[in-house]
Design a protein around this motif. Structure first.
Motif, PDB file in Angstrom:
ATOM      1  N   TRP A   1       4.323  -4.632   1.105  1.00  0.00           N
ATOM      2  CA  TRP A   1       4.346  -3.228   0.671  1.00  0.00           C
ATOM      3  C   TRP A   1       3.941  -2.397   2.320  1.00  0.00           C
ATOM      4  N   MET A   2       2.774  -2.854   2.832  1.00  0.00           N
ATOM      5  CA  MET A   2       2.422  -2.342   3.849  1.00  0.00           C
ATOM      6  C   MET A   2       3.627  -2.324   5.175  1.00  0.00           C
ATOM      7  N   ASP A   3       4.198  -3.444   5.186  1.00  0.00           N
ATOM      8  CA  ASP A   3       5.150  -3.532   6.366  1.00  0.00           C
ATOM      9  C   ASP A   3       6.467  -2.806   6.027  1.00  0.00           C
ATOM     10  N   ASN A   4       6.487  -2.622   4.749  1.00  0.00           N
ATOM     11  CA  ASN A   4       7.777  -1.746   4.336  1.00  0.00           C
ATOM     12  C   ASN A   4       7.362  -0.248   4.471  1.00  0.00           C
ATOM     13  N   ASP A   5       6.382   0.366   4.241  1.00  0.00           N
ATOM     14  CA  ASP A   5       5.993   1.860   4.342  1.00  0.00           C
ATOM     15  C   ASP A   5       4.491   1.933   4.781  1.00  0.00           C
ATOM     16  N   PRO A   6       4.303   1.642   5.968  1.00  0.00           N
ATOM     17  CA  PRO A   6       2.752   1.649   6.356  1.00  0.00           C
ATOM     18  C   PRO A   6       1.883   3.060   6.114  1.00  0.00           C
ATOM     19  N   ALA A   7       2.749   4.390   5.937  1.00  0.00           N
ATOM     20  CA  ALA A   7       1.990   5.571   5.800  1.00  0.00           C
ATOM     21  C   ALA A   7       1.839   5.581   4.271  1.00  0.00           C
ATOM     22  N   THR A   8       2.308   4.954   3.392  1.00  0.00           N
ATOM     23  CA  THR A   8       2.359   5.038   2.078  1.00  0.00           C
ATOM     24  C   THR A   8       1.257   4.019   1.293  1.00  0.00           C
ATOM     25  N   PHE A   9       1.480   2.610   2.079  1.00  0.00           N
ATOM     26  CA  PHE A   9       0.551   1.537   1.523  1.00  0.00           C
ATOM     27  C   PHE A   9      -0.241   1.227   2.834  1.00  0.00           C
ATOM     28  N   PHE A  10      -1.524   0.944   2.480  1.00  0.00           N
ATOM     29  CA  PHE A  10      -2.410   0.860   3.537  1.00  0.00           C
ATOM     30  C   PHE A  10      -3.797   0.307   3.111  1.00  0.00           C
ATOM     31  N   ILE A  11      -4.473  -0.235   4.071  1.00  0.00           N
ATOM     32  CA  ILE A  11      -5.800  -0.589   3.691  1.00  0.00           C
ATOM     33  C   ILE A  11      -6.740   0.121   4.748  1.00  0.00           C
ATOM     34  N   THR A  12      -8.121  -0.007   4.257  1.00  0.00           N
ATOM     35  CA  THR A  12      -9.230   0.113   5.416  1.00  0.00           C
ATOM     36  C   THR A  12      -9.942  -0.882   5.721  1.00  0.00           C
TER      37      THR A  12
ATOM     38  N   TYR B   1      -6.724  -5.682  -2.763  1.00  0.00           N
ATOM     39  CA  TYR B   1      -6.346  -4.592  -3.134  1.00  0.00           C
ATOM     40  C   TYR B   1      -5.715  -3.702  -2.100  1.00  0.00           C
ATOM     41  N   MET B   2      -5.068  -2.689  -2.386  1.00  0.00           N
ATOM     42  CA  MET B   2      -4.415  -1.776  -1.224  1.00  0.00           C
ATOM     43  C   MET B   2      -4.657  -0.253  -1.637  1.00  0.00           C
ATOM     44  N   LEU B   3      -4.587   0.405  -0.688  1.00  0.00           N
ATOM     45  CA  LEU B   3      -4.487   1.900  -0.956  1.00  0.00           C
ATOM     46  C   LEU B   3      -2.984   2.568  -1.070  1.00  0.00           C
ATOM     47  N   VAL B   4      -2.707   3.409  -1.943  1.00  0.00           N
ATOM     48  CA  VAL B   4      -1.313   3.953  -1.899  1.00  0.00           C
ATOM     49  C   VAL B   4      -1.469   5.329  -2.086  1.00  0.00           C
TER      50      VAL B   4
END
Length: 137
Positions: free
Chosen positions: A77-88, A96-99
């Motif tokens: 998910w993060m590779d596809n759209d790092p502005a939408t799917f990310f972690i801290t 877990y992932m942040l959306v």
């Protein structure tokens, strides 16, 4: 008794401060998740969270615009759209992932939520859901 009262009062105050979008996001989450077998909603860090079999799988962050969701595929998910799917850094060692709810598509969000529920639900509840889907006209 008073401690519970003040906790609820504080939560209502925090909800009043939330952006209108947070209510829209929360309504989408509820409509998507609460019909699933075994799903309950309760507060986690004073924000709405969703559980199955007492296991958390999604929660709204304090900002009201970010969702924490259980996933074993976050790199995809993060590779596809790092502005939408990310972690801290906090989530680096957790599944877990942040959306970002402002930018995620409703279809992607539903897929993430259903997958998160499926990953945390016991076999019995997953079978119950699959049977209901199969019998649905």
């Amino acid at each position: 008794m008073w401690g519970c009262f003040f906790k609820i009062l504080n939560h209502l105050f925090n909800l009043a401060l939330m952006d209108t979008n947070a209510f829209i996001y929360l309504e989408f989450l509820r409509k998507t998740l609460l019909p699933l077998p075994g799903v309950t909603e309760k507060l986690h860090f004073e924000t709405p969270a969703f559980y199955v079999n007492k296991k958390i799988f999604a929660r709204l962050k304090e900002d009201g615009e970010t969702l924490v969701v259980n996933t074993s595929e976050r790199e995809k998910w993060m590779d596809n759209d790092p502005a939408t799917f990310f972690i801290t850094d906090h989530y680096r060692h957790y599944d877990y992932m942040l959306v970002a709810l402002k930018t995620v598509s409703p279809d992607d969000l539903k897929l993430l939520l259903l997958t998160a529920w499926r990953n945390r639900a016991p076999v019995k509840l997953r079978k119950e859901f699959e049977t209901a889907l199969f019998l649905k006209p």
